[in-house]
Design a protein around this motif. Structure first.
Motif, mmCIF file in Angstrom:
data_model
loop_
_atom_site.group_PDB
_atom_site.id
_atom_site.type_symbol
_atom_site.label_atom_id
_atom_site.label_comp_id
_atom_site.label_asym_id
_atom_site.label_seq_id
_atom_site.Cartn_x
_atom_site.Cartn_y
_atom_site.Cartn_z
ATOM 1 N N ARG A 133 12.659 6.417 0.664
ATOM 2 C CA ARG A 133 11.974 6.851 -0.550
ATOM 3 C C ARG A 133 10.740 7.680 -0.229
ATOM 4 N NH1 ARG A 133 10.826 1.469 -3.718
ATOM 5 N NH2 ARG A 133 9.649 2.965 -4.995
ATOM 6 N N LEU A 134 9.974 7.256 0.763
ATOM 7 C CA LEU A 134 8.740 7.964 1.098
ATOM 8 C C LEU A 134 9.013 9.334 1.720
ATOM 9 C CD1 LEU A 134 6.615 4.995 2.525
ATOM 10 C CD2 LEU A 134 6.284 6.193 0.358
ATOM 11 N N TRP A 135 10.020 9.414 2.590
ATOM 12 C CA TRP A 135 10.305 10.689 3.242
ATOM 13 C C TRP A 135 10.994 11.674 2.303
ATOM 14 C CZ3 TRP A 135 8.235 12.724 7.330
ATOM 15 C CH2 TRP A 135 7.659 11.908 8.288
ATOM 16 N N ILE A 136 11.817 11.180 1.390
ATOM 17 C CA ILE A 136 12.414 12.080 0.394
ATOM 18 C C ILE A 136 11.332 12.693 -0.487
ATOM 19 C CG2 ILE A 136 13.880 12.139 -1.668
ATOM 20 C CD1 ILE A 136 15.673 10.065 -0.308
ATOM 21 N N LEU A 137 10.362 11.860 -0.915
ATOM 22 C CA LEU A 137 9.262 12.381 -1.721
ATOM 23 C C LEU A 137 8.413 13.361 -0.918
ATOM 24 C CD1 LEU A 137 7.630 12.343 -4.339
ATOM 25 C CD2 LEU A 137 6.386 10.349 -3.445
ATOM 26 N N SER A 181 1.368 11.645 -0.359
ATOM 27 C CA SER A 181 2.624 11.563 0.392
ATOM 28 C C SER A 181 2.392 11.703 1.891
ATOM 29 C CB SER A 181 3.586 12.643 -0.096
ATOM 30 O OG SER A 181 3.039 13.942 0.135
ATOM 31 N N ARG A 182 1.466 12.557 2.276
ATOM 32 C CA ARG A 182 1.181 12.712 3.717
ATOM 33 C C ARG A 182 0.594 11.425 4.292
ATOM 34 N NH1 ARG A 182 -3.370 16.781 5.969
ATOM 35 N NH2 ARG A 182 -4.608 15.248 4.791
ATOM 36 N N THR A 183 -0.308 10.798 3.565
ATOM 37 C CA THR A 183 -0.900 9.537 4.030
ATOM 38 C C THR A 183 0.164 8.451 4.150
ATOM 39 O OG1 THR A 183 -2.964 10.138 2.931
ATOM 40 C CG2 THR A 183 -2.686 7.835 3.554
ATOM 41 N N ALA A 184 1.120 8.456 3.232
ATOM 42 C CA ALA A 184 2.149 7.421 3.255
ATOM 43 C C ALA A 184 3.073 7.559 4.459
ATOM 44 C CB ALA A 184 2.950 7.464 1.963
ATOM 45 N N VAL A 185 3.540 8.776 4.745
ATOM 46 C CA VAL A 185 4.503 8.933 5.838
ATOM 47 C C VAL A 185 3.833 8.776 7.207
ATOM 48 C CG1 VAL A 185 6.023 10.415 4.477
ATOM 49 C CG2 VAL A 185 4.206 11.453 5.857
ATOM 50 N N GLU A 186 2.527 8.933 7.272
ATOM 51 C CA GLU A 186 1.845 8.728 8.552
ATOM 52 C C GLU A 186 1.924 7.280 9.010
ATOM 53 O OE1 GLU A 186 -2.098 10.130 8.033
ATOM 54 O OE2 GLU A 186 -1.580 12.251 8.285
ATOM 55 N N GLU A 218 10.213 0.780 12.636
ATOM 56 C CA GLU A 218 9.822 -0.173 13.674
ATOM 57 C C GLU A 218 8.589 -0.965 13.266
ATOM 58 O OE1 GLU A 218 8.652 -0.111 18.443
ATOM 59 O OE2 GLU A 218 9.033 1.739 17.330
ATOM 60 N N ARG A 219 7.685 -0.344 12.530
ATOM 61 C CA ARG A 219 6.456 -1.023 12.132
ATOM 62 C C ARG A 219 6.683 -1.985 10.973
ATOM 63 N NH1 ARG A 219 0.802 2.176 10.761
ATOM 64 N NH2 ARG A 219 -0.541 0.313 10.624
ATOM 65 N N LEU A 220 7.613 -1.661 10.105
ATOM 66 C CA LEU A 220 7.832 -2.480 8.915
ATOM 67 C C LEU A 220 8.956 -3.504 9.065
ATOM 68 C CD1 LEU A 220 7.567 0.256 6.144
ATOM 69 C CD2 LEU A 220 5.818 -1.411 6.809
ATOM 70 N N ALA A 221 9.925 -3.216 9.945
ATOM 71 C CA ALA A 221 11.129 -4.048 9.986
ATOM 72 C C ALA A 221 10.871 -5.443 10.537
ATOM 73 C CB ALA A 221 12.207 -3.362 10.819
ATOM 74 N N HIS A 224 0.825 -1.208 0.000
ATOM 75 C CA HIS A 224 0.000 0.000 0.000
ATOM 76 C C HIS A 224 0.863 1.263 0.000
ATOM 77 C CE1 HIS A 224 -3.319 2.683 0.739
ATOM 78 N NE2 HIS A 224 -2.818 3.058 1.918
ATOM 79 N N LEU A 225 1.949 1.245 0.749
ATOM 80 C CA LEU A 225 2.848 2.404 0.783
ATOM 81 C C LEU A 225 3.544 2.603 -0.564
ATOM 82 C CD1 LEU A 225 4.484 1.986 4.319
ATOM 83 C CD2 LEU A 225 2.602 3.499 3.643
ATOM 84 N N LYS A 226 3.908 1.523 -1.221
ATOM 85 C CA LYS A 226 4.508 1.644 -2.545
ATOM 86 C C LYS A 226 3.524 2.231 -3.550
ATOM 87 C CE LYS A 226 7.796 -2.169 -2.001
ATOM 88 N NZ LYS A 226 8.213 -3.526 -2.488
#
Length: 309
Positions: free
Chosen positions: A64-68, A37-42, A47-50, A13-15
């Protein structure tokens, strides 16, 4: 549904949000890019993905998400005010909930990477600092870099001095941050002395890199004065052409005519004598008398004509 499938669905979903935000930003749809982009970084934290997605893959996706996200913030906000707050550009419609300042952006970035500034990847640190410089907030840029340098882990510092495979890439990222700090952030604050002190105190940067940075700092402190070179050869001044009026041209022509001697046309004195035309060697011939009574000589090789006026 298992935990693994949930985490993988979150990553997928993040991708998808990253792709939508990138496409909208390229097309100039700033409001749509901001929402995606705001929805993605929220929902993007290491810690949640690793746990199920993997430490390295989770870090790459977060970068990638935070750079965008930072690029979208730079496109929808204007120059920061004197108090460091951000405001939405007047040309952008439908954008709500932008961060108050670059400091709040950096705080959210640090929180996403585990709460330690030194754990933030340099690929995310650099665009955050550039955003501060673009918004004329050099003090925030300095605080961001100094907090990152002060909290680097021992593992990271030991990797800088090793000869392992990833050491060169890590060193290049570290030098890039140092260059941004010494040659861009501190000069905007007028604090070149701190840049020299930081360079002298560094035990990681090589001597050749130090020499290059010192040279560039000297150029910033004493910028070369550009002077125009004077021409050594004197250019010849062209004399302006005098334009004569029609009256002057007529007077000059009449004066030239008056100075010339008058010629008498049609008189006998103007005609050359027959003796001067005929050479001495050709004056041998038969004398003959014309009808008018004039006597002429007809040389063998010359035709002579005479008449009486």
């Amino acid at each position: 549904m298992s935990t693994t499938s949930k985490e993988k669905s979150l990553a997928s979903h993040l991708k998808t949000l990253h792709q939508k935000a990138s496409r909208a930003l390229i097309l100039g749809q700033n409001s749509a890019a901001w929402e995606h982009s705001r929805t993605a970084v929220e929902h993007c934290t290491i810690e949640r993905l690793a746990a199920e997605y993997g430490e390295q893959q989770a870090r790459q996706l977060c970068c990638r998400l935070w750079i965008l996200y930072i690029c979208v913030v730079s496109s929808v906000t204007e120059v920061a005010e004197t108090d460091g707050t951000l405001r939405i550009k007047q040309s952008v419609d439908g954008v709500r909930g932008v961060p108050e300042s670059v400091r709040s952006v950096w705080t959210n970035v640090v929180s996403a990477f585990g709460g330690c500034a030194g754990d933030v990847d340099s690929e995310v640190l650099v665009p955050t600092v550039l955003l501060s410089l673009k918004l004329r907030d050099a003090r925030t840029a300095r605080d961001i870099v100094e907090s990152w340098l002060a909290t680097l882990s021992d593992e990271y510092m030991s990797l800088l001095g090793s000869q392992s495979v990833g050491a060169q890439q890590t060193m290049a990222s570290y030098v890039r941050v140092c260059e941004l700090y010494m040659l861009h952030v501190l000069p905007q604050l007028g604090d070149l002395n701190s840049a020299y002190e930081f360079l002298r105190a560094s035990t990681v940067v090589s001597d050749s890199v130090k020499k290059e940075f010192t040279k560039r700092l000297d150029a910033l402190r004493n910028p070369p004065v550009l002077t125009r070179k004077r021409k050594t050869t004197k250019s010849r001044a062209r004399k302006p052409k005098l334009v004569q009026s029609p009256v002057q041209m007529v007077a000059k022509t009449e004066a030239a005519v008056e100075t010339q001697p008058e010629k008498q046309v049609g008189t006998r004195n103007d005609l050359p004598s027959l003796a001067s035309l005929v050479p001495h060697s050709a004056k041998i011939g038969v004398r003959r008398q014309t009808k008018t009574g004039a006597v002429v000589r007809r040389p063998r090789s010359t035709l002579s004509v005479a008449w009486r006026v």
